[in-house]
Design a protein around this motif. Structure first.
Motif, short mmCIF file in Angstrom:
data_model
loop_
_atom_site.label_atom_id
_atom_site.label_comp_id
_atom_site.label_asym_id
_atom_site.label_seq_id
_atom_site.Cartn_x
_atom_site.Cartn_y
_atom_site.Cartn_z
N GLY A 138 0.82 -1.21 0.00
CA GLY A 138 0.00 0.00 0.00
C GLY A 138 0.85 1.25 0.00
N GLN A 139 1.91 1.26 0.81
CA GLN A 139 2.81 2.41 0.88
C GLN A 139 3.57 2.60 -0.44
OE1 GLN A 139 5.18 2.68 4.55
NE2 GLN A 139 3.85 1.07 5.35
N ILE A 140 3.98 1.48 -1.03
CA ILE A 140 4.69 1.55 -2.32
C ILE A 140 3.78 2.16 -3.37
CG2 ILE A 140 5.58 0.12 -4.22
CD1 ILE A 140 6.63 -1.81 -2.00
N LEU A 141 2.56 1.68 -3.45
CA LEU A 141 1.63 2.16 -4.47
C LEU A 141 1.26 3.63 -4.26
CD1 LEU A 141 -0.60 -1.01 -4.91
CD2 LEU A 141 1.14 -0.12 -6.48
N LEU A 142 1.29 4.09 -3.01
CA LEU A 142 1.02 5.51 -2.75
C LEU A 142 2.12 6.41 -3.32
CD1 LEU A 142 -0.40 5.54 0.89
CD2 LEU A 142 -1.60 6.15 -1.22
N GLN A 143 3.33 5.89 -3.42
CA GLN A 143 4.44 6.68 -3.96
C GLN A 143 4.51 6.66 -5.48
OE1 GLN A 143 8.30 6.04 -2.24
NE2 GLN A 143 7.58 6.46 -0.17
N LEU A 144 3.74 5.80 -6.10
CA LEU A 144 3.82 5.64 -7.55
C LEU A 144 2.59 6.22 -8.24
CD1 LEU A 144 5.03 1.93 -7.52
CD2 LEU A 144 6.41 3.96 -8.05
N PRO A 145 2.74 6.64 -9.49
CA PRO A 145 1.57 7.11 -10.23
C PRO A 145 0.52 6.00 -10.37
CG PRO A 145 3.59 7.78 -11.35
CD PRO A 145 3.98 6.80 -10.26
N ALA A 146 -0.70 6.40 -10.59
CA ALA A 146 -1.80 5.44 -10.76
C ALA A 146 -1.49 4.44 -11.86
CB ALA A 146 -3.10 6.18 -11.08
N GLY A 147 -1.89 3.20 -11.64
CA GLY A 147 -1.73 2.16 -12.64
C GLY A 147 -0.65 1.14 -12.33
N TYR A 148 0.23 1.45 -11.39
CA TYR A 148 1.30 0.50 -11.05
C TYR A 148 0.76 -0.75 -10.36
CZ TYR A 148 5.38 3.21 -12.41
OH TYR A 148 6.35 3.86 -13.13
N ASP A 149 -0.40 -0.66 -9.76
CA ASP A 149 -0.97 -1.83 -9.09
C ASP A 149 -1.08 -3.00 -10.08
OD1 ASP A 149 -2.95 -0.29 -10.43
OD2 ASP A 149 -4.54 -1.14 -9.20
N LEU A 150 -1.40 -2.70 -11.33
CA LEU A 150 -1.52 -3.75 -12.34
C LEU A 150 -0.15 -4.34 -12.69
CD1 LEU A 150 -4.17 -2.09 -14.66
CD2 LEU A 150 -4.53 -3.80 -12.86
N LEU A 151 0.88 -3.50 -12.73
CA LEU A 151 2.22 -4.00 -13.03
C LEU A 151 2.72 -4.93 -11.92
CD1 LEU A 151 4.01 -0.83 -14.47
CD2 LEU A 151 2.98 -2.74 -15.72
N PHE A 152 2.31 -4.66 -10.68
CA PHE A 152 2.67 -5.51 -9.55
C PHE A 152 1.78 -6.74 -9.45
CE2 PHE A 152 4.81 -1.69 -7.98
CZ PHE A 152 5.92 -2.21 -7.34
N GLY A 153 0.77 -6.81 -10.32
CA GLY A 153 -0.16 -7.94 -10.25
C GLY A 153 -1.08 -7.87 -9.06
N ARG A 154 -1.31 -6.66 -8.56
CA ARG A 154 -2.16 -6.44 -7.39
C ARG A 154 -3.20 -5.37 -7.68
NH1 ARG A 154 0.70 -8.22 -2.56
NH2 ARG A 154 1.71 -10.11 -3.28
N PRO A 155 -4.16 -5.66 -8.58
CA PRO A 155 -5.16 -4.64 -8.92
C PRO A 155 -5.87 -4.12 -7.68
CG PRO A 155 -5.51 -6.67 -10.18
CD PRO A 155 -4.41 -6.94 -9.20
N GLN A 156 -5.99 -2.82 -7.59
CA GLN A 156 -6.66 -2.17 -6.47
C GLN A 156 -8.10 -1.83 -6.87
OE1 GLN A 156 -4.88 -1.53 -3.38
NE2 GLN A 156 -3.65 -3.03 -4.50
#
Length: 131
Positions: A111-129
Motif C-alpha cells: 500500500g505504501q509503495i503504491l502511494l508513492q507511484l503514479p496510478a496504474g502500477y498496481d496492475l504491473l505488480f499484479g495487485r489490482p486495487q
C-alpha cells in the motif's frame, strides 16, 4: 521475509518464462533500478530489506529519474534499457519482476509503495486495487 537470490531469480524466471537465469537477472536489475528511482525514504528501505542483498543494492542505488514515470513510460524505459526488448516484451519483464517483488512485501508495505507511484502500477505488480 527476505528471499535468497536463487529463489528470487527462480520466481522471476518462472513468471517471465525465461529460458535462462541470466535473462531473469537482466530483467530484475533493470526493473529494480528504475523502480528505485520512484521510491523514497523508509518505503524504499523496507522493500530493499526484503530483497536479496545484490538486488537491494540496485534498488537503493537507482537510475535517476527527473519525474515519476506513469506505468506506460516505465515500461518504455525498461524496453530502452534491455537490448532487443520491445514494449510488449518489456511489459512481460516488468510484470515478472514486480509481481515477485510484491510477493516479498506485506499488504501494508505494498500500500505504501503504491502511494508513492503514479496510478496504474498496481496492475504491473499484479495487485489490482479496487477503484
Amino acid at each position: 521475509m527476505t528471499l535468497r537470490r536463487e529463489a528470487f531469480l527462480d520466481h522471476v524466471r518462472e513468471r517471465g518464462e525465461y529460458e535462462t537465469v541470466q535473462e531473469a537477472e537482466r530483467a530484475a536489475r533493470v526493473v529494480l533500478a528504475l523502480l528505485g528511482a520512484h521510491l523514497v525514504g523508509e518505503v524504499r528501505a523496507q522493500l530493499a530489506a526484503r530483497l536479496p542483498d545484490e538486488f537491494a543494492l540496485i534498488l537503493l542505488n537507482p537510475l535517476q529519474s527527473a519525474e515519476p514515470l506513469p506505468p506506460e513510460r516505465f515500461v518504455r524505459a525498461t524496453a530502452a534499457w534491455i537490448e532487443g526488448a520491445t514494449e510488449h516484451t518489456a511489459t512481460w519483464d516488468v510484470s515478472a519482476v514486480l509481481s515477485t517483488v510484491a510477493d516479498t512485501a506485506d499488504d501494508d508495505l505494498m500500500g505504501q509503495i503504491l502511494l508513492q507511484l503514479p496510478a496504474g502500477y498496481d496492475l504491473l505488480f499484479g495487485r489490482p486495487q479496487p477503484t
